[in-house]
Motif scaffolding. Sequence first.
Motif, PDB file in Angstrom:
ATOM      1  N   ARG A 187       0.870  -1.173   0.000  1.00  0.00           N
ATOM      2  CA  ARG A 187       0.000   0.000   0.000  1.00  0.00           C
ATOM      3  C   ARG A 187       0.904   1.219   0.000  1.00  0.00           C
ATOM      4  NH1 ARG A 187      -3.681  -2.190   5.000  1.00  0.00           N
ATOM      5  NH2 ARG A 187      -5.281  -3.235   3.765  1.00  0.00           N
ATOM      6  N   GLN A 188       0.660   2.121  -0.922  1.00  0.00           N
ATOM      7  CA  GLN A 188       1.561   3.256  -1.064  1.00  0.00           C
ATOM      8  C   GLN A 188       0.858   4.578  -0.821  1.00  0.00           C
ATOM      9  OE1 GLN A 188       4.657   3.198  -4.091  1.00  0.00           O
ATOM     10  NE2 GLN A 188       3.431   1.712  -5.226  1.00  0.00           N
ATOM     11  N   LYS A 189       1.622   5.527  -0.313  1.00  0.00           N
ATOM     12  CA  LYS A 189       1.138   6.907  -0.275  1.00  0.00           C
ATOM     13  C   LYS A 189       1.068   7.391  -1.722  1.00  0.00           C
ATOM     14  CE  LYS A 189       2.007  11.400   1.793  1.00  0.00           C
ATOM     15  NZ  LYS A 189       2.934  12.227   2.570  1.00  0.00           N
ATOM     16  N   GLU A 190      -0.070   7.991  -2.067  1.00  0.00           N
ATOM     17  CA  GLU A 190      -0.251   8.447  -3.451  1.00  0.00           C
ATOM     18  C   GLU A 190       0.735   9.566  -3.770  1.00  0.00           C
ATOM     19  OE1 GLU A 190      -2.394   7.298  -5.795  1.00  0.00           O
ATOM     20  OE2 GLU A 190      -3.138   5.754  -4.439  1.00  0.00           O
ATOM     21  N   THR A 191       1.409   9.426  -4.892  1.00  0.00           N
ATOM     22  CA  THR A 191       2.323  10.467  -5.350  1.00  0.00           C
ATOM     23  C   THR A 191       2.489  10.284  -6.855  1.00  0.00           C
ATOM     24  OG1 THR A 191       4.521  11.438  -5.056  1.00  0.00           O
ATOM     25  CG2 THR A 191       4.359   9.069  -4.727  1.00  0.00           C
ATOM     26  N   THR A 233       7.810   7.908  -8.649  1.00  0.00           N
ATOM     27  CA  THR A 233       8.155   7.581  -7.258  1.00  0.00           C
ATOM     28  C   THR A 233       7.521   6.253  -6.850  1.00  0.00           C
ATOM     29  OG1 THR A 233       8.286   9.913  -6.720  1.00  0.00           O
ATOM     30  CG2 THR A 233       8.028   8.404  -4.866  1.00  0.00           C
ATOM     31  N   MET A 234       6.273   6.040  -7.253  1.00  0.00           N
ATOM     32  CA  MET A 234       5.576   4.805  -6.882  1.00  0.00           C
ATOM     33  C   MET A 234       6.234   3.589  -7.548  1.00  0.00           C
ATOM     34  SD  MET A 234       1.631   6.197  -6.835  1.00  0.00           S
ATOM     35  CE  MET A 234       0.895   4.916  -5.856  1.00  0.00           C
ATOM     36  N   ILE A 235       6.645   3.753  -8.798  1.00  0.00           N
ATOM     37  CA  ILE A 235       7.337   2.645  -9.481  1.00  0.00           C
ATOM     38  C   ILE A 235       8.666   2.355  -8.789  1.00  0.00           C
ATOM     39  CG2 ILE A 235       8.505   1.981 -11.635  1.00  0.00           C
ATOM     40  CD1 ILE A 235       6.251   3.601 -13.093  1.00  0.00           C
ATOM     41  N   SER A 236       9.372   3.400  -8.376  1.00  0.00           N
ATOM     42  CA  SER A 236      10.648   3.195  -7.670  1.00  0.00           C
ATOM     43  C   SER A 236      10.443   2.398  -6.385  1.00  0.00           C
ATOM     44  CB  SER A 236      11.300   4.540  -7.321  1.00  0.00           C
ATOM     45  OG  SER A 236      11.629   5.221  -8.490  1.00  0.00           O
ATOM     46  N   ARG A 237       9.370   2.705  -5.656  1.00  0.00           N
ATOM     47  CA  ARG A 237       9.087   1.952  -4.430  1.00  0.00           C
ATOM     48  C   ARG A 237       8.813   0.492  -4.769  1.00  0.00           C
ATOM     49  NH1 ARG A 237       4.536   5.783  -2.742  1.00  0.00           N
ATOM     50  NH2 ARG A 237       5.559   7.609  -1.855  1.00  0.00           N
ATOM     51  N   ILE A 238       7.983   0.268  -5.799  1.00  0.00           N
ATOM     52  CA  ILE A 238       7.661  -1.119  -6.176  1.00  0.00           C
ATOM     53  C   ILE A 238       8.947  -1.868  -6.531  1.00  0.00           C
ATOM     54  CG2 ILE A 238       6.411  -2.588  -7.814  1.00  0.00           C
ATOM     55  CD1 ILE A 238       4.447  -0.166  -8.183  1.00  0.00           C
ATOM     56  N   LYS A 239       9.821  -1.210  -7.287  1.00  0.00           N
ATOM     57  CA  LYS A 239      11.085  -1.846  -7.695  1.00  0.00           C
ATOM     58  C   LYS A 239      11.955  -2.182  -6.485  1.00  0.00           C
ATOM     59  CE  LYS A 239      11.642  -0.233 -12.431  1.00  0.00           C
ATOM     60  NZ  LYS A 239      12.297   0.726 -13.341  1.00  0.00           N
ATOM     61  N   ALA A 240      11.844  -1.364  -5.431  1.00  0.00           N
ATOM     62  CA  ALA A 240      12.619  -1.648  -4.214  1.00  0.00           C
ATOM     63  C   ALA A 240      12.042  -2.845  -3.464  1.00  0.00           C
ATOM     64  CB  ALA A 240      12.632  -0.410  -3.315  1.00  0.00           C
ATOM     65  N   ILE A 244       0.255  -4.970  -5.705  1.00  0.00           N
ATOM     66  CA  ILE A 244       0.133  -3.530  -5.481  1.00  0.00           C
ATOM     67  C   ILE A 244      -1.329  -3.211  -5.210  1.00  0.00           C
ATOM     68  CG2 ILE A 244       0.594  -1.251  -6.492  1.00  0.00           C
ATOM     69  CD1 ILE A 244       3.004  -3.217  -6.168  1.00  0.00           C
ATOM     70  N   ASP A 245      -1.564  -2.352  -4.231  1.00  0.00           N
ATOM     71  CA  ASP A 245      -2.929  -1.931  -3.934  1.00  0.00           C
ATOM     72  C   ASP A 245      -3.355  -0.903  -4.979  1.00  0.00           C
ATOM     73  OD1 ASP A 245      -5.316  -1.738  -2.637  1.00  0.00           O
ATOM     74  OD2 ASP A 245      -4.589  -0.507  -0.982  1.00  0.00           O
ATOM     75  N   GLY A 246      -4.242  -1.301  -5.891  1.00  0.00           N
ATOM     76  CA  GLY A 246      -4.633  -0.410  -6.986  1.00  0.00           C
ATOM     77  C   GLY A 246      -3.518  -0.296  -8.027  1.00  0.00           C
ATOM     78  N   HIS A 247      -3.606   0.720  -8.852  1.00  0.00           N
ATOM     79  CA  HIS A 247      -2.564   1.046  -9.831  1.00  0.00           C
ATOM     80  C   HIS A 247      -2.090  -0.139 -10.674  1.00  0.00           C
ATOM     81  CE1 HIS A 247      -2.258   5.103  -8.235  1.00  0.00           C
ATOM     82  NE2 HIS A 247      -2.259   4.574  -7.039  1.00  0.00           N
TER      83      HIS A 247
END
Length: 224
Positions: free
Chosen positions: A46-50, A54-61, A75-78
């Motif tokens: 679950r990610q903070k919307e941005t 940035t969201m792809i970078s988090r997923i890659k991490a 991934i929650d949504g997206h």
Amino acid sequence: MSNKSPPPRPAPRLYLATPIVDDPASLLAELPDLLASADVAAVLLRQKETDPRTMISRIKAFAPVVQNTGAALLIDGHPELVARGGADGAHLSGIAALEEAVPSLKPDRIAGVGGLTTRHDSMSAGEIGADYVLFGEPDAEGQRPSAQAIAERLDWWAELFEPPCVGFATSLSEAHDFAASGADFVLVDDLVWADPRGPKAALVEADAAIKKALAATPADQGHG
């Protein structure tokens, strides 16, 4: 209906939802040890919307850290970010979101769905091609059905339908009861992260609770 005993159910497994992630560093550091402590089939990020980058970078991490333990990263949504980040699938909320996402996710990636308020919605999700259905998560106002109603929905689904069902548990007793009612997976979030002893102790206990439920359910006994 045949009188033949059904095959033994596979052991229910945990589905761990993260807190809402902004800066992932501390969670990434504790995740390998946490996932090694229990039988976790999948992690829901679950990610903070941005912005998408940035969201792809988090997923890659997160992807290699989760996948190296043998768990799937959803991934929650997206759903549009799933492939770009290297995740295994997306969790959608509601039939419309599922319908929109299925063409881009299937057949290579997982399309799970929650937000199913009626049995009709649940059946529609199965027909559209959901890889799992989630019952019992809180709605936007934080309301959710009673534990008994969630257990009954899981029992109904497990009895009649092929795709796996997931029960959203807010306590150890719910985790046990939902597994006993036929949940293939038990989703946990605050039950783990809010535990004063730390998430590892809570995750180990949740794992034990769902395994205990299976042990108490004879393989040849039908649900319901």
